[in-house]
Design a protein around this motif. Structure first.
Motif, PDB file in Angstrom:
ATOM      1  N   PRO A   1     -10.758 -55.637  25.357  1.00 53.62           N
ATOM      2  CA  PRO A   1      -9.589 -55.175  24.561  1.00 53.62           C
ATOM      3  C   PRO A   1      -9.643 -54.504  23.324  1.00 53.62           C
ATOM      4  N   GLN A   2     -10.703 -54.816  22.612  1.00 59.24           N
ATOM      5  CA  GLN A   2     -10.814 -54.166  21.209  1.00 59.24           C
ATOM      6  C   GLN A   2     -11.492 -52.760  21.640  1.00 59.24           C
ATOM      7  N   VAL A   3     -12.358 -52.636  22.431  1.00 57.36           N
ATOM      8  CA  VAL A   3     -12.743 -51.255  23.034  1.00 57.36           C
ATOM      9  C   VAL A   3     -11.780 -50.270  23.258  1.00 57.36           C
ATOM     10  N   ILE A   4     -10.816 -50.844  24.412  1.00 54.94           N
ATOM     11  CA  ILE A   4      -9.964 -50.177  24.762  1.00 54.94           C
ATOM     12  C   ILE A   4      -9.076 -49.507  23.722  1.00 54.94           C
ATOM     13  N   GLU A   5      -8.687 -50.578  22.754  1.00 55.27           N
ATOM     14  CA  GLU A   5      -7.789 -50.166  21.642  1.00 55.27           C
ATOM     15  C   GLU A   5      -8.445 -48.966  20.862  1.00 55.27           C
ATOM     16  N   ARG A   6      -9.739 -49.315  20.651  1.00 56.70           N
ATOM     17  CA  ARG A   6     -10.368 -47.956  19.562  1.00 56.70           C
ATOM     18  C   ARG A   6     -10.536 -46.825  20.247  1.00 56.70           C
ATOM     19  N   LEU A   7     -10.731 -46.931  22.065  1.00 58.80           N
ATOM     20  CA  LEU A   7     -10.606 -45.510  22.464  1.00 58.80           C
ATOM     21  C   LEU A   7      -9.466 -44.982  22.537  1.00 58.80           C
ATOM     22  N   GLU A   8      -8.330 -45.613  22.696  1.00 56.76           N
ATOM     23  CA  GLU A   8      -7.019 -45.053  22.682  1.00 56.76           C
ATOM     24  C   GLU A   8      -6.762 -44.484  21.276  1.00 56.76           C
ATOM     25  N   ARG A   9      -7.164 -45.351  20.220  1.00 60.32           N
ATOM     26  CA  ARG A   9      -6.941 -44.777  19.223  1.00 60.32           C
ATOM     27  C   ARG A   9      -7.617 -43.430  18.607  1.00 60.32           C
ATOM     28  N   GLY A  10      -8.848 -43.280  19.477  1.00 58.82           N
ATOM     29  CA  GLY A  10      -9.725 -42.204  19.254  1.00 58.82           C
ATOM     30  C   GLY A  10      -8.918 -40.888  20.271  1.00 58.82           C
ATOM     31  N   GLY A  11      -7.992 -41.111  20.801  1.00 62.05           N
ATOM     32  CA  GLY A  11      -7.496 -40.216  21.653  1.00 62.05           C
ATOM     33  C   GLY A  11      -8.069 -39.949  23.044  1.00 62.05           C
ATOM     34  N   LYS A  12      -8.710 -40.968  23.470  1.00 58.86           N
ATOM     35  CA  LYS A  12      -9.360 -40.962  24.802  1.00 58.86           C
ATOM     36  C   LYS A  12      -8.280 -41.412  25.816  1.00 58.86           C
ATOM     37  N   GLU A  13      -8.294 -41.197  27.054  1.00 57.63           N
ATOM     38  CA  GLU A  13      -7.569 -41.968  28.255  1.00 57.63           C
ATOM     39  C   GLU A  13      -8.527 -42.808  28.952  1.00 57.63           C
TER      40      GLU A  13
END
Lengths: 333, 296
Positions: B55-67
């Protein structure tokens, strides 16, 4: 359907050439499988397979003797060039084949739409290894039988049969893919020629042998596949059966030079609910085909009559060559 | 015309959870990739290792603008495996289908198809696109002529090509890591964690040949299509896939982005990719219709 299944078990036999087909039919095959003379089938070897006229005569010969003919169109059509594969399906229907054996989703869609009366079997090359995958093919294209990939144990096959509505067919004898069929590019990594695209694996055109330092070296493309003491019998350098170094060990990393022999598992496979038993080897000799088909037919007849299965003949056939139960036994993994 | 996107494929290897998490955190913050596929593709026994940090990886990736896309297993055979794959659909993320078993569940909703599903021609892609496939990774062994025929036939589908990293060549029921180390698959002791980029398989002549990753076999050579990238775009390819390794994947992604954007010469970028992955041997044979192991 598990207790009396032996009565219904079909023996599906390889036919690389018209003479081999007649041998298999005469030896007791319930059905033979074969392909056209081109890259539409996964045994696209020189000197093998059937012209349209050959196929018409072969189907006639088989049908007169109450034997079915399945036509394998089980490579993946080349992009932009599907006509050859589509014609194979249309011709199979016109020639009166009892089924076509397909792997490609686009080709299954074509066959289901254009040849609604043609019975569809799913090739092992489609690698349908779960009830969900099988149901995709049965529900979407009306596939009636699935040839299971050689990644499943007998218990898993029983679970699948309990969960799906179609028939299943399993390999019981012959060459053994170690990798899941239809998802292996090892051959094209080394030779540029692959089972999925060209119907070949580790093709002879790319094999070379030489002696060096008292060793007999087998190579495929630019890579050494095996090295054995000179004057010992050398196995054909099929890539996944080669000897390599890995993790500090030397040996057959993927699989030994073995072939599949599930003859001792016939009752278990029958109880697991399979409908048909398949013998690999469209590239084999007529003598081999006659012996293997005859032996398996005798075994099936014995099972149907509740008499002892005569395994002796089959054991002789694999004499001098190591045999394995492959993935049917869980410890193989 | 929309610019060509970069997809970071899932980590294929058995990395410790902290390495896995830190890798994605850096990707999130620094890598110019558009899509990131995450999840275990090769062996379901590894799934527990990173479940907690997912979950934290997904959150961080999305914060970085990745789909973010969730990748399914390539060879599910057990009930718990097909159930796990089906549960991927419960979330809000697009799922990348890596086995036909998941196709019935994704029908009618937008989804991605990974490189482990056989799409060799435009007929198959047309069928899958009609059921909702939007982003489709082609099998890595396809030559340019096939790629072009497929991509040009279906311009509305984002067609993706395997462009960087060891190429997946086979998958099996048998675990070769366990076999080489004398274990059975069921008591494998997770020996695959010793080889963060796969275990090198050499020929008896000591020539590096393949790489073993549990039940998966990959090429020893890293596919590297930096020099082919712009030509592939001309064929209609609209996404390139980079597969994670322990070398500098941020640098690799930057090189591909720069080449696609015309900001760096492809030959120069290729030379620099040796610095990003100093121990890698590169190959590009498949796309040229040659043996995949070759650099043409």
């Amino acid at each position: 359907m598990t207790s009396s299944a032996a009565n219904d078990l079909e023996l599906i036999c390889p036919a690389g050439t018209p003479p081999a087909l007649r041998v298999a039919v005469d030896a007791g095959a319930h059905a033979v499988y074969c392909g056209f003379q081109d890259e539409t089938n996964a045994r696209n070897f020189p000197g093998l397979n059937f012209s349209r006229a050959d196929m018409a005569a072969a189907i006639d010969y088989a049908h007169q003797r109450n034997c079915k003919v399945f036509i394998a169109v089980n490579t993946f059509p080349r992009a932009g060039d599907a006509a050859l594969w589509r014609r194979a399906i249309d011709d199979a229907a016109a020639l009166g084949a009892d089924a076509v054996i397909l792997a490609d989703i686009g080709l299954l869609a074509y066959a289901a739409e254009r040849q609604p009366d043609l019975r569809l079997h799913l090739s092992v090359q489609a690698a349908a290894s779960s009830p969900e995958a099988i149901r995709f093919y049965t529900d979407t294209f009306g596939v009636k039988r699935v040839v299971l990939p050689r990644v499943l144990s007998v218990a898993e096959i029983a679970d699948i049969n309990a969960a799906v509505a179609c028939e299943t067919e399993v390999f019981v004898f012959g060459g053994l893919c170690v990798m899941e069929e239809g998802r292996c590019s090892l051959s094209s990594y080394v030779t540029g020629r692959s089972p999925n695209m060209h119907g070949v694996c580790s093709p002879p055109s790319h094999v070379s042998y030489h002696e060096a330092d008292g060793s007999f070296v087998s190579r495929l493309g630019n890579f050494t596949i095996n090295r054995i003491p000179a004057r010992q019998p050398a196995a054909y350098p099929t890539l996944c059966k080669g000897a390599f170094r890995a993790g500090g060990t030397v040996g057959q990393v993927f699989e030994d030079a073995v072939s599949l022999d599930a003859s001792k598992l016939l009752p278990a496979l029958s109880r697991a609910g399979v409908k048909a038993l398949k013998i690999e080897g469209r590239q084999r000799s007529r003598a081999y085909t006659r012996a293997v088909v005859g032996a398996f037919r005798a075994a099936l007849d014995a099972m149907a009559n509740n008499t002892e299965i005569p395994l002796g003949i089959l054991l002789q056939l694999s004499e001098g060559q190591s045999a394995t139960h492959g993935a049917y036994v869980k410890t193989w993994r | 015309m929309q610019s060509t996107t970069l997809t970071l494929g899932p980590v294929l290897f058995n990395w410790p959870a902290d390495r896995w998490r830190d890798f994605y955190f850096r990707i999130a913050d620094e890598a110019p990739v558009d899509h990131v596929c995450i999840g275990e593709v090769v062996c379901s026994k590894r799934q527990v290792f990173f479940a907690e940090v997912l979950p934290q990886v997904i959150e961080r990736l999305e914060r970085g603008g990745k789909e973010v896309l969730l990748s399914s297993l390539a060879l599910p055979t057990l009930k718990r495996e097909t159930r796990h794959d089906a549960e991927l659909l419960n979330g809000r993320h697009m799922v990348e289908v890596n086995d036909v078993s998941l196709l019935p569940s994704v029908a009618g909703r937008p989804h991605a198809i990974g490189p482990f599903v056989n799409i060799y021609n435009e007929g198959t892609l047309a069928f899958l696109a009609s059921r909702g496939a939007r982003l489709v990774a082609l099998p890595p062994e396809l030559p340019r002529s096939s790629i072009e025929a497929i991509a040009s036939a279906l311009p509305d589908v984002t067609v993706e090509v395997w462009a960087f990293g060891r190429t997946p060549l086979a998958i099996s029921a048998r675990c070769y890591h366990a076999r080489v180390h004398g274990h059975s698959k069921d008591s494998c002791q997770f020996v695959c964690d010793r080889d963060a980029d796969g275990m090198t398989v050499e020929t008896l002549d000591h020539e590096p040949f393949l790489a073993v990753n549990g039940v998966q076999t990959l090429s020893y050579a890293f596919c590297n299509l930096l020099k082919e990238a712009n030509d592939l775009v001309d064929t209609g390819v609209s996404s390139l896939r980079l597969s994670p390794h322990t070398c500098d994947m941020v640098a690799v992604a930057q090189l591909f982005r720069a080449v696609l954007d015309g900001q760096r010469d492809a030959d120069e970028a290729f030379a620099l990719s040796h610095d990003a992955c100093p121990s890698a041997t590169f190959a590009n044979g498949f796309v040229h219709g040659a043996a995949g192991a070759l650099y043409v």
